[in-house]
Design a protein around this motif. Sequence first.
Motif, mmCIF file in Angstrom:
data_model
loop_
_atom_site.group_PDB
_atom_site.id
_atom_site.type_symbol
_atom_site.label_atom_id
_atom_site.label_comp_id
_atom_site.label_asym_id
_atom_site.label_seq_id
_atom_site.Cartn_x
_atom_site.Cartn_y
_atom_site.Cartn_z
ATOM 1 N N CYS A 9 35.991 15.582 14.142
ATOM 2 C CA CYS A 9 34.867 16.516 14.247
ATOM 3 C C CYS A 9 33.571 15.850 13.778
ATOM 4 O O CYS A 9 32.528 15.986 14.413
ATOM 5 N N ALA A 10 33.641 15.121 12.678
ATOM 6 C CA ALA A 10 32.456 14.444 12.139
ATOM 7 C C ALA A 10 31.954 13.367 13.094
ATOM 8 O O ALA A 10 30.743 13.239 13.318
ATOM 9 N N VAL A 11 32.873 12.597 13.668
ATOM 10 C CA VAL A 11 32.487 11.559 14.621
ATOM 11 C C VAL A 11 31.853 12.189 15.856
ATOM 12 O O VAL A 11 30.804 11.743 16.335
ATOM 13 N N ARG A 12 32.467 13.253 16.354
ATOM 14 C CA ARG A 12 31.941 13.949 17.535
ATOM 15 C C ARG A 12 30.521 14.466 17.272
ATOM 16 O O ARG A 12 29.618 14.287 18.071
ATOM 17 N N GLU A 13 30.326 15.131 16.140
ATOM 18 C CA GLU A 13 29.013 15.674 15.793
ATOM 19 C C GLU A 13 27.970 14.574 15.656
ATOM 20 O O GLU A 13 26.830 14.723 16.098
ATOM 21 N N THR A 14 28.366 13.459 15.046
ATOM 22 C CA THR A 14 27.438 12.337 14.886
ATOM 23 C C THR A 14 27.045 11.757 16.240
ATOM 24 O O THR A 14 25.865 11.506 16.503
ATOM 25 N N LEU A 15 28.025 11.559 17.105
ATOM 26 C CA LEU A 15 27.733 11.014 18.438
ATOM 27 C C LEU A 15 26.873 11.975 19.254
ATOM 28 O O LEU A 15 25.953 11.544 19.963
ATOM 29 N N VAL A 20 24.625 10.051 22.084
ATOM 30 C CA VAL A 20 25.485 8.989 22.602
ATOM 31 C C VAL A 20 26.717 9.542 23.315
ATOM 32 O O VAL A 20 27.223 8.933 24.256
ATOM 33 N N LEU A 21 27.189 10.703 22.893
ATOM 34 C CA LEU A 21 28.437 11.238 23.422
ATOM 35 C C LEU A 21 28.369 11.442 24.934
ATOM 36 O O LEU A 21 29.286 11.064 25.662
ATOM 37 N N GLY A 22 27.289 12.016 25.413
ATOM 38 C CA GLY A 22 27.134 12.223 26.860
ATOM 39 C C GLY A 22 27.136 10.911 27.620
ATOM 40 O O GLY A 22 27.744 10.800 28.693
ATOM 41 N N GLN A 23 26.478 9.915 27.063
ATOM 42 C CA GLN A 23 26.448 8.591 27.704
ATOM 43 C C GLN A 23 27.841 7.977 27.762
ATOM 44 O O GLN A 23 28.225 7.386 28.766
ATOM 45 N N ALA A 26 29.883 9.775 30.401
ATOM 46 C CA ALA A 26 29.446 9.364 31.742
ATOM 47 C C ALA A 26 29.977 7.976 32.080
ATOM 48 O O ALA A 26 30.433 7.731 33.199
ATOM 49 N N ARG A 27 29.926 7.083 31.131
ATOM 50 C CA ARG A 27 30.401 5.709 31.363
ATOM 51 C C ARG A 27 31.916 5.700 31.605
ATOM 52 O O ARG A 27 32.402 4.999 32.495
ATOM 53 N N ILE A 28 32.650 6.475 30.820
ATOM 54 C CA ILE A 28 34.105 6.558 31.008
ATOM 55 C C ILE A 28 34.420 7.142 32.375
ATOM 56 O O ILE A 28 35.266 6.637 33.107
ATOM 57 N N ARG A 29 33.711 8.208 32.746
ATOM 58 C CA ARG A 29 33.932 8.834 34.050
ATOM 59 C C ARG A 29 33.653 7.827 35.182
ATOM 60 O O ARG A 29 34.423 7.720 36.133
ATOM 61 N N ALA A 30 32.569 7.090 35.063
ATOM 62 C CA ALA A 30 32.233 6.099 36.085
ATOM 63 C C ALA A 30 33.304 5.012 36.167
ATOM 64 O O ALA A 30 33.680 4.580 37.257
ATOM 65 N N GLU A 31 33.820 4.587 35.023
ATOM 66 C CA GLU A 31 34.866 3.559 35.011
ATOM 67 C C GLU A 31 36.162 4.091 35.609
ATOM 68 O O GLU A 31 36.872 3.361 36.302
ATOM 69 N N VAL A 32 36.488 5.361 35.350
ATOM 70 C CA VAL A 32 37.691 5.965 35.935
ATOM 71 C C VAL A 32 37.547 6.008 37.453
ATOM 72 O O VAL A 32 38.468 5.645 38.186
ATOM 73 N N LYS A 65 18.312 15.732 33.872
ATOM 74 C CA LYS A 65 19.324 15.487 32.831
ATOM 75 C C LYS A 65 20.748 15.600 33.359
ATOM 76 O O LYS A 65 21.662 15.944 32.628
ATOM 77 N N TYR A 66 20.933 15.312 34.652
ATOM 78 C CA TYR A 66 22.281 15.282 35.238
ATOM 79 C C TYR A 66 22.806 13.850 35.131
ATOM 80 O O TYR A 66 23.095 13.190 36.121
ATOM 81 N N ARG A 67 22.930 13.378 33.915
ATOM 82 C CA ARG A 67 23.260 11.970 33.684
ATOM 83 C C ARG A 67 24.669 11.603 34.139
ATOM 84 O O ARG A 67 24.909 10.496 34.580
#
Length: 143
Positions: A9-15, A20-23, A26-32, A65-67
């Motif tokens: 939870c702490a890592v998620r909130e920080t990201l 950074v979390l959205g980026q 998006a990068r993981i989705r693009a790689e998949v 913002k449709y990153r």
Amino acid sequence: MATIAELKCAVRETLESRGVLGQLKARIRAEVFSALDDQREPRPPLSHENLLINELIREYLEFNKYRYAASVLTAESGQPEVPLDRQFLANELKVSEDLSSKSVPLLYGLVSHFVNSSDNSGKVFLQGSSLPATSNTAPGPDA
């Protein structure tokens, strides 16, 4: 000591707070998508028209913002990772801009121009593209 759930939870909130979390998603989705893409079937070369169209769409997606969608478009289309220079894009489309139009994507200005056109006929005549005929392109006017 923090539990695994608290740490996650702490890592998620920080990201999320750092944007950074959205980026990362998006990068993981693009790689998949890239991994699932059938590499045995080569993509057709990216034509000049497709490069311009993809760039207009990417500029629109990023402005709104449709990153995630923009990252998938870039990965699937073979569009260069670095966006084209806006002035280059405007020059290629033979578009002149004023200061207010530069604050929105070119696609908005193009649509606005056609919607608000005072042309007597009310219609725009479109001619067939210079794209080569393939199964992925629409037939030209002679089809």
